[in-house]
Enzyme design. Structure first.
Site, short mmCIF file in Angstrom:
data_model
loop_
_atom_site.label_atom_id
_atom_site.label_comp_id
_atom_site.label_asym_id
_atom_site.label_seq_id
_atom_site.Cartn_x
_atom_site.Cartn_y
_atom_site.Cartn_z
N LYS A 269 0.70 -1.01 0.55
CA LYS A 269 -0.21 0.05 0.06
C LYS A 269 1.14 1.37 0.04
O LYS A 269 0.54 2.02 -0.79
CB LYS A 269 -1.13 -0.08 1.36
N ARG B 283 -10.05 -0.11 8.72
CA ARG B 283 -9.24 -2.00 9.58
C ARG B 283 -9.96 -2.53 10.13
O ARG B 283 -10.08 -3.66 10.29
CB ARG B 283 -7.89 -1.33 10.36
N ARG C 165 11.86 -5.29 4.69
CA ARG C 165 11.38 -3.88 4.36
C ARG C 165 12.34 -2.57 5.37
O ARG C 165 12.77 -3.27 6.65
CB ARG C 165 10.23 -3.36 5.02
N ARG D 124 11.33 -1.33 11.38
CA ARG D 124 10.12 -0.86 12.47
C ARG D 124 10.64 -1.98 12.82
O ARG D 124 10.01 -2.99 12.56
CB ARG D 124 8.89 -0.26 10.86
N ARG E 28 0.35 -8.55 13.48
CA ARG E 28 -0.29 -7.76 12.24
C ARG E 28 -1.10 -8.76 11.73
O ARG E 28 -1.90 -8.26 11.34
CB ARG E 28 1.33 -7.09 12.10
P1 AP5 Z 1 4.82 -1.32 1.86
O1 AP5 Z 1 4.41 -0.76 0.23
O2 AP5 Z 1 5.88 -0.88 2.25
O3 AP5 Z 1 3.58 -2.57 2.60
P2 AP5 Z 1 2.75 -1.95 2.76
O4 AP5 Z 1 1.12 -2.70 2.83
O5 AP5 Z 1 2.33 -0.23 3.33
O6 AP5 Z 1 1.69 -2.34 4.91
P3 AP5 Z 1 2.69 -1.67 5.95
O7 AP5 Z 1 3.17 -3.13 6.57
O8 AP5 Z 1 2.69 -0.55 5.86
O9 AP5 Z 1 0.98 -1.74 6.27
P4 AP5 Z 1 0.41 -1.73 7.54
O10 AP5 Z 1 -0.96 -1.71 7.60
O11 AP5 Z 1 1.04 -3.44 8.83
O12 AP5 Z 1 1.28 -0.66 8.63
P5 AP5 Z 1 0.47 0.28 9.02
O13 AP5 Z 1 1.91 1.76 8.87
O14 AP5 Z 1 -0.39 0.85 7.94
O15 AP5 Z 1 5.38 -2.73 1.02
C1 AP5 Z 1 6.06 -4.08 2.42
C2 AP5 Z 1 7.70 -4.16 1.37
O16 AP5 Z 1 7.44 -5.03 -0.18
C3 AP5 Z 1 8.79 -2.73 1.32
O17 AP5 Z 1 9.48 -3.58 1.65
C4 AP5 Z 1 8.52 -2.99 -0.25
O18 AP5 Z 1 10.12 -2.71 -1.12
C5 AP5 Z 1 7.64 -4.10 -0.72
N1 AP5 Z 1 7.42 -4.27 -1.84
C6 AP5 Z 1 6.45 -3.95 -1.86
N2 AP5 Z 1 5.40 -3.79 -3.30
C7 AP5 Z 1 6.04 -5.15 -3.56
C8 AP5 Z 1 6.00 -5.91 -5.26
N3 AP5 Z 1 5.12 -5.24 -6.09
N4 AP5 Z 1 7.02 -6.65 -5.36
C9 AP5 Z 1 8.18 -6.56 -4.57
N5 AP5 Z 1 8.24 -6.15 -3.12
C10 AP5 Z 1 7.35 -5.14 -2.90
O19 AP5 Z 1 0.20 0.67 10.18
C11 AP5 Z 1 0.88 0.40 11.30
C12 AP5 Z 1 0.17 0.17 13.30
O20 AP5 Z 1 -0.48 1.10 12.88
C13 AP5 Z 1 -0.42 -1.07 12.47
O21 AP5 Z 1 -0.51 -2.19 13.24
C14 AP5 Z 1 -1.78 0.11 13.83
O22 AP5 Z 1 -1.22 -0.47 14.86
C15 AP5 Z 1 -1.75 1.13 13.77
N6 AP5 Z 1 -2.49 1.62 12.72
C16 AP5 Z 1 -2.55 1.98 11.18
N7 AP5 Z 1 -3.85 2.22 11.18
C17 AP5 Z 1 -5.24 2.39 11.38
C18 AP5 Z 1 -6.72 2.04 11.65
N8 AP5 Z 1 -6.95 2.36 10.55
N9 AP5 Z 1 -6.73 1.86 13.05
C19 AP5 Z 1 -6.70 0.82 13.43
N10 AP5 Z 1 -4.80 1.08 14.17
C20 AP5 Z 1 -4.02 1.57 12.77
#
Ligand code: AP5
Length: 219
Positions: free
Chosen positions: A13, A88, A127, A160, A171
């Site tokens: 994402k 979420r 990552r 991270r 997660r």
């Molecule tokens: P990346 O693009 O970084 O993945 P992502 O989908 O953004 O994953 P996140 O881990 O950031 O999402 P998340 O939803 O767990 O975390 P968030 O920060 O929102 O890609 C991942 C890796 O793959 C990278 O290294 C990239 O280079 C590689 N990659 C990407 N595409 C590729 C491809 N096509 N081919 C090969 N490699 C590829 O949330 C963190 C925390 O915040 C949560 O755990 C929670 O505690 C809190 N939080 C956030 N939002 C909420 C909410 N709405 N409600 C409650 N708590 C929340």
């Protein structure tokens, strides 16, 4: 126009959202990035949020919804938003619909990046994230030009804490339990589109843009 980008942790994402939002003229709103900013300020709220994030759990709905609603009141959100990491839970999805309706807006597309669990864990464990601009890299799939430095802003890259395997597994479990039902919610509303998130980064981006334009041809 408002669009939701859905997908498990590690689905890609963040990798896609900045460029996709720019291409279709939307504000990129990532709740994970917003919470990391809150934590960095080290206030009582930041310390509370940190506990949830470190455990790989969701921050409570009311706190999350309030933060998003406040952000939506800012002028740069008026042109429309690409939501990344929100909603979420079904409760968050309903609250978003209700809030957009009060603003005279309507969520027009929810695009789901589909990636298998074993691929997600590989992506999270390799990552690296920029401390300054939050751009993401991968040690194998998307390495930075200079080791340890962000290509975009030159900031230092870090791993991270919630990407450590035990927390990443937690997660994913939380995602399957609380966030998968959100897909059904949007399917029921007829706005859901699916994209194969396992193709290379450029192909996934093109597919995402195509999926958004199927729902909203004018962007
Ligand atoms: P990346 O693009 O970084 O993945 P992502 O989908 O953004 O994953 P996140 O881990 O950031 O999402 P998340 O939803 O767990 O975390 P968030 O920060 O929102 O890609 C991942 C890796 O793959 C990278 O290294 C990239 O280079 C590689 N990659 C990407 N595409 C590729 C491809 N096509 N081919 C090969 N490699 C590829 O949330 C963190 C925390 O915040 C949560 O755990 C929670 O505690 C809190 N939080 C956030 N939002 C909420 C909410 N709405 N409600 C409650 N708590 C929340």
């Amino acid at each position: 126009m408002d669009v939701v980008l859905l997908g498990a942790p590690g689905a890609g994402k963040g990798t896609q959202a900045t460029a996709v939002a720019r291409e279709v003229g939307l504000l990129h709103l990532a709740t994970g990035d917003m919470f990391r900013d809150v934590v960095a300020r080290d206030t009582p709220l930041g310390r509370e949020v940190r506990q949830y994030m470190e455990r790989g759990e969701l921050v409570p709905d009311e706190l999350t919804i309030q933060m998003v609603v406040e952000r939506l009141r800012e002028p740069d959100a008026a042109r429309g938003v690409l939501f990344d990491g929100f909603p979420r839970t079904v409760h968050q999805a309903v609250a978003l619909d209700e809030h957009l309706e009060r603003m005279g807006r309507l969520l027009e597309a929810a695009v789901y990046l589909r990636v298998r669990e074993e691929v997600l864990l590989d992506r999270l464990s390799g990552r690296w994230t920029c401390q300054s601009c939050q751009a993401t890299y991968h040690v194998l799939f998307q390495p930075p030009a200079r080791p340890g430095r962000c290509d975009r802003c030159g900031g230092a890259l870090y791993q991270r804490p919630d990407d450590q395997r035990e927390t990443a597994v937690r997660r994913l479990k939380v995602y399957f339990e609380h966030t998968l039902p959100v897909l059904e919610y949007y399917r029921g509303r007829g706005v859901l589109r699916e994209v194969n998130g396992e193709r290379d980064i450029a192909s996934v981006r093109a597919d995402l843009l195509r999926a958004i334009r199927q729902r909203v041809p004018q962007v």
